[in-house]
Design a protein around this motif. Sequence first.
Motif, short mmCIF file in Angstrom:
data_model
loop_
_atom_site.label_atom_id
_atom_site.label_comp_id
_atom_site.label_asym_id
_atom_site.label_seq_id
_atom_site.Cartn_x
_atom_site.Cartn_y
_atom_site.Cartn_z
N LEU A 213 0.83 -1.22 0.00
CA LEU A 213 0.00 0.00 0.00
C LEU A 213 0.86 1.26 0.00
O LEU A 213 1.98 1.26 0.54
CB LEU A 213 -0.90 0.02 1.23
N ASP A 214 0.35 2.30 -0.58
CA ASP A 214 1.00 3.61 -0.53
C ASP A 214 1.28 3.95 0.94
O ASP A 214 0.36 3.98 1.76
CB ASP A 214 0.08 4.67 -1.15
N PHE A 309 15.24 0.04 1.17
CA PHE A 309 14.18 -0.77 0.55
C PHE A 309 12.82 -0.09 0.67
O PHE A 309 12.49 0.50 1.70
CB PHE A 309 14.15 -2.16 1.22
N ASP A 310 12.03 -0.24 -0.39
CA ASP A 310 10.67 0.32 -0.40
C ASP A 310 9.75 -0.45 0.53
O ASP A 310 8.80 0.09 1.09
CB ASP A 310 10.08 0.25 -1.82
N ASP A 359 12.78 6.13 3.62
CA ASP A 359 11.97 7.10 4.38
C ASP A 359 10.48 6.96 4.09
O ASP A 359 9.65 7.20 4.95
CB ASP A 359 12.42 8.53 4.07
N ASN A 360 10.13 6.60 2.84
CA ASN A 360 8.70 6.44 2.52
C ASN A 360 8.33 4.96 2.34
O ASN A 360 7.37 4.64 1.66
CB ASN A 360 8.33 7.24 1.26
N GLY A 361 9.12 4.10 2.98
CA GLY A 361 8.86 2.65 2.88
C GLY A 361 7.99 2.14 4.01
O GLY A 361 7.66 2.85 4.95
N THR A 362 7.60 0.87 3.90
CA THR A 362 6.79 0.20 4.94
C THR A 362 7.42 -1.14 5.28
O THR A 362 7.82 -1.88 4.38
CB THR A 362 5.34 -0.04 4.46
N MET A 363 7.48 -1.43 6.57
CA MET A 363 8.00 -2.72 7.02
C MET A 363 6.93 -3.42 7.85
O MET A 363 6.26 -2.80 8.68
CB MET A 363 9.25 -2.50 7.87
N ALA A 364 6.75 -4.73 7.61
CA ALA A 364 5.81 -5.53 8.42
C ALA A 364 6.55 -6.79 8.87
O ALA A 364 7.09 -7.53 8.04
CB ALA A 364 4.57 -5.90 7.60
N LYS A 415 7.14 2.49 10.01
CA LYS A 415 7.43 3.47 8.95
C LYS A 415 8.36 4.53 9.53
O LYS A 415 8.36 4.76 10.74
CB LYS A 415 6.13 4.14 8.46
N LYS A 416 9.12 5.17 8.65
CA LYS A 416 10.03 6.22 9.14
C LYS A 416 9.38 7.59 9.10
O LYS A 416 9.76 8.49 9.78
CB LYS A 416 11.32 6.22 8.30
#
Length: 416
Positions: A213-214, A309-310, A359-364, A415-416
């Motif tokens: 997701l964005d 990484f994105d 900076d605009n990435g997502t980690m789960a 998220k950052k």
Amino acid sequence: GKALWTVSEELRGSMNADDFRDHILSFLFLRYLSGNYEKHARDLLGGEYPGPDAPLALGQTPLQYWYEKNPQDVATFETEMNNRVHYVIKPEYLWSHIAEMARTQDGELLNTLQQAFKHIEEDSFRNTFRGLFSEVNLASDKLGKEYRTKNEMLCIIISKINEGIADFSTDADSLGDAYEYLIAQFAAGSGKKAGEFYTPQAISTILARIVVLDSQDPTRGPRQYMRRVLDFACGSGSLLLNVLRQMKDSKGIGTLYGQELNITTYNLARMNMLLHGVKDDAFKIFHGNTLTNEWTDIFNPNDLKKIEFDAIVANPPFSLKWNPREELAQDPRFGNYGLAPKKAADMAFLLHGFHYLRDNGTMAIILPHGVLFRGGVEERIRRKLIDDGHIDAVIGLPPKLFFSTGIPVCILVLKK
């Protein structure tokens, strides 16, 4: 998948489940590579591809016959195949020939199969896949005491597998699905060890849907393109493939990155990528320790040049005991937060991934529930992540979702 599982149940015999898993998955992989190769060879050669009326010798495959009749064109053909499918397999090592040798109980099957595995590891791909079949020991006494009995056993196994997958198409989806189904079945039967290589599909899908997701406005839906996606404890690679699946309606992903410490599982992941049609230059899987940051080609010790990484997904081993060296306290990954305690590396895994997130990435990441309330240094790490606004969501999951443990787990989204 179910037909193949039935075959594996029938054949297991004297081999333990892990050994048998490595054999059957390797044969399935060879079948996929071969089917895909022959399909593209048929397209490339068109009317030149030997048809049903070609005078093939006993046990000869159409491509073997074409090679024999057109030696002057072989080099050009292989160059073009390399451009199309990114690999080349000599006709005598294709599954159709191996299966025919098994059907006719050819005494050279075992030798030919060993040569085929070596050929694929060292010669087939532009990027070498050294050690891809290192866990498959065709000379093992588990197949029989002497060459003849081993060869006979292989003839039976391969013939049965060939019957089980006779109706499969050669496309990546059906054989890839069968591969994943078998991994799930072997995981179900291997209890605690399953955690090393398997994340249940439903949980994997939740993580994958979150990270595509964005990141700034999730209501806008999946991102159009992600340059890099990482799973630093990738097991058999199914989480990375699930992220790729969630991006199917967009421009996709530049490169998938995975790291895995267990050698058997590392090989499963490399096969799994290729089996799902991911080209050899669209993924990088590394065998090594994440916590000590052994993948120096990617995670450069010079932090000014760090890769980012994105999206990052992970299901690392729960509460792994570790023994960090003193200098790791100065490691840029942990320096601002502190080192996770020796009795549980959960926060070390989390901080490793988070350090390399854009900076605009997502980690789960999937972690045991304990990370939400344990005290000491883990509490301090947790507090700093919250104070700095990096915890985007905490999703609690019920117990008994994993084959390897009954404990409840959670998904942390950062998220950052």
